[in-house]
Design a protein around this motif. Structure first.
Motif, PDB file in Angstrom:
ATOM      1  N   GLU A 120       0.843  -0.841  -0.054  1.00  0.00           N
ATOM      2  CA  GLU A 120      -0.034  -0.366   0.132  1.00  0.00           C
ATOM      3  C   GLU A 120       0.443   1.372   0.038  1.00  0.00           C
ATOM      4  N   LYS A 121       1.734   1.358   0.925  1.00  0.00           N
ATOM      5  CA  LYS A 121       2.343   2.482   1.107  1.00  0.00           C
ATOM      6  C   LYS A 121       3.976   2.692   0.259  1.00  0.00           C
ATOM      7  N   HIS A 122       3.714   1.565  -0.672  1.00  0.00           N
ATOM      8  CA  HIS A 122       5.449   1.834  -2.153  1.00  0.00           C
ATOM      9  C   HIS A 122       5.093   1.116  -3.671  1.00  0.00           C
ATOM     10  N   TYR A 123       4.572  -0.370  -3.130  1.00  0.00           N
ATOM     11  CA  TYR A 123       4.783  -1.342  -4.464  1.00  0.00           C
ATOM     12  C   TYR A 123       3.739  -0.307  -5.090  1.00  0.00           C
ATOM     13  N   ASN A 124       1.919   0.438  -5.247  1.00  0.00           N
ATOM     14  CA  ASN A 124       1.423   0.647  -5.211  1.00  0.00           C
ATOM     15  C   ASN A 124       1.200   1.734  -6.171  1.00  0.00           C
ATOM     16  N   LYS A 125       2.546   2.846  -5.089  1.00  0.00           N
ATOM     17  CA  LYS A 125       3.113   3.806  -5.879  1.00  0.00           C
ATOM     18  C   LYS A 125       3.577   3.849  -6.530  1.00  0.00           C
ATOM     19  N   LEU A 126       4.114   2.500  -7.044  1.00  0.00           N
ATOM     20  CA  LEU A 126       5.547   2.731  -8.001  1.00  0.00           C
ATOM     21  C   LEU A 126       4.354   3.291  -9.713  1.00  0.00           C
ATOM     22  N   PRO A 127       5.371   3.523 -10.548  1.00  0.00           N
ATOM     23  CA  PRO A 127       4.686   3.941 -11.594  1.00  0.00           C
ATOM     24  C   PRO A 127       4.306   2.728 -12.464  1.00  0.00           C
ATOM     25  N   ILE A 128       3.277   2.100 -13.055  1.00  0.00           N
ATOM     26  CA  ILE A 128       1.843   1.398 -13.401  1.00  0.00           C
ATOM     27  C   ILE A 128       3.299   0.034 -14.425  1.00  0.00           C
ATOM     28  N   ASN A 129       3.740   0.692 -15.232  1.00  0.00           N
ATOM     29  CA  ASN A 129       4.306  -0.109 -15.589  1.00  0.00           C
ATOM     30  C   ASN A 129       5.411  -0.780 -15.760  1.00  0.00           C
ATOM     31  N   LEU A 130       5.934  -0.646 -13.550  1.00  0.00           N
ATOM     32  CA  LEU A 130       7.122  -1.433 -13.780  1.00  0.00           C
ATOM     33  C   LEU A 130       5.904  -2.366 -12.705  1.00  0.00           C
TER      34      LEU A 130
END
Length: 456
Positions: free
Chosen positions: A297-307
């Protein structure tokens, strides 16, 4: 002129594409007879080659000993990097080394490889090995002086500490200079500890200095460091050892803050994604769902969608869908002409969800026992989810023996969609749910069910 240039070009070409050999010997001899070579790229291992181990004898400590040895050629296209030789399935299973366009030869104890390795060929690995030996010796001397004062503040070791401090810096500077232009240079620079020039009299100050300066020499943008286990090992040290608390609630707080700190140091988004995924897998082993959720929630989902790797996310969400603390995955069934759903049941304070089968001998022994016991627990209802290939035996059994329970038929047995969501691989399998359908216990067997419910 052309005739003179041609041999030079051929020589350069042969040097550029020369194949190099990796040789190793393990003492004591291993029972296994295989070895796989990988190249470390980010957080992943990329297959390079494999070979079989053979038994040789070497003169060790003045006497001949049987060893497991191997030799393999690197492809002509092999690039400099960190390589990993894997040789067993359990225990200390691999040894990491550097390759930089030279043959590599070493001997080591397979039970503690990195600590015991000695190189007979490879200037790069020899330099780094010598550095680790010398800097460890000097750092341990410095630390022992510091710890002695923390244990006994009356000791006057100020000058002794200053000398040890100078010695550590002298060794570090010596090897930094020796490593210039070599592949191992970034590792030697990044390995430095930032010691205080004056001895400290407070344990809190000592620990704070370690924590606050931990990342001073770590360069998360350096491709050489990224393509090795070096940074990953430092991340593990910081998250799991530097930030440690005996209190479980405080440990969760420290996990979150240390994760935030680590990821704030990484600007390369692809590498950050890999580190997040790596940490999720580390917390997976302890089923720390709170931290896994935090990482998503805090980190992975805030990465660019393509990553973001949707397959990775879906697999992890499915893996933890039926763990303690989660709301039980929903399913529906028909009962006495009514359509019911797990999520909307409201006829009990707690529920025992049991996956069972009429074709399971353990179930036919435990289900009647559970039925009798549950008569003493009127505030707890049973949802019996039968995994069957057809309805015949189940229909007869539940009408005769399981009246008063919520009985659910799950056809297709082991490949039943709900069973797969709950990761059912044996029957009977038990879950205890609260009135909100949150999983509060996963008993191993019927006695564990009884023990848990007796405490409710």
């Amino acid at each position: 002129m052309i005739k003179k240039i041609l041999p030079i070009l051929l020589l350069i070409s042969s040097i550029s594409y020369a194949q190099h050999t990796i040789k190793g010997a393990m003492s004591p001899k291993l029972e296994t007879d295989w070895l796989i070579l990988y190249k470390i790229e980010g957080t992943k291992q990329v297959f390079v080659n494999n070979t079989t181990l053979k038994t040789d004898s070497l003169l060790i400590g003045g006497k001949k000993e049987a060893v497991s040895s191997f030799a393999l050629k690197l492809p002509a296209s092999a690039k400099p990097g960190t390589y990993r030789a894997t040789y067993a399935l359990e225990g200390a299973t691999f040894i990491d080394f550097f390759y930089n366009n030279e043959d590599v030869s070493f001997i080591f104890n397979p039970e503690y490889p990195q600590e015991s390795v000695a190189y007979t060929e490879s200037s790069e690995n020899t330099l780094y090995n010598n550095y680790n030996r010398d800097i460890s010796m000097m750092q341990q001397r410095l630390d022992s002086i510091q710890i002695a004062v923390l244990q006994n503040p009356s000791l006057d070791f100020k000058e002794k500490y200053k000398k040890a401090y100078r010695d550590v810096n002298a060794v570090q500077n010596k090897y930094v200079e020796s490593a210039k232009g070599k592949y191992v240079a970034p590792f030697i620079i990044a390995s430095a500890r930032k010691n205080t020039p004056e001895i400290l009299n407070s344990a809190n100050d000592y620990l704070a200095n370690i924590k606050n300066t931990f990342f001073d020499y770590l360069d998360f943008s350096n491709k050489t460091l990224m393509n090795s286990s070096f940074l990953i090992n430092r991340v593990l040290d910081y998250v799991f050892y530097i930030n440690y608390a005996e209190d479980l609630e405080q440990q969760q707080v420290l996990f979150k803050s240390s994760i935030d700190t680590v990821l704030s140091k990484i600007n390369n988004q692809s590498y950050k994604r890999d580190i997040i995924q790596f940490l999720i897998e580390q917390f997976e082993t302890s089923k720390n769902l709170e931290i896994i959720d935090y990482l998503f929630e805090k980190h992975y989902n805030k990465l660019p969608i393509n990553l973001q790797d949707s397959k990775f996310k879906n697999e992890k969400q499915a893996l933890f869908a039926a763990e303690i603390g989660r709301i039980a995955p929903d399913f529906s069934w028909t009962e006495n002409g009514r359509n019911l759903k797990l999520s909307t049941l409201n006829d009990a304070e707690n529920y025992v969800l049991v996956f069972w089968s009429t074709g399971c001998s353990h179930c036919l022994r435990e289900i009647p026992e559970l039925y009798s016991y549950m008569k003493t627990k009127p505030n707890t209802k049973v949802i019996a989810f039968a995994l069957e290939n057809d309805s015949y035996a189940w229909s007869t059994y539940k009408n005769t023996n399981l009246q008063g329970w919520h009985n659910v038929l799950g056809l297709n047995k082991w490949v039943n969609e709900t069973a797969r969501t709950y990761q059912i691989n044996s029957t009977p399998t038990y879950f205890v749910l609260d009135k909100n359908k949150k999983i509060i216990e996963k008993p191993n067997e019927i006695n564990d069910v009884k023990e848990f419910l007796e405490k409710k």
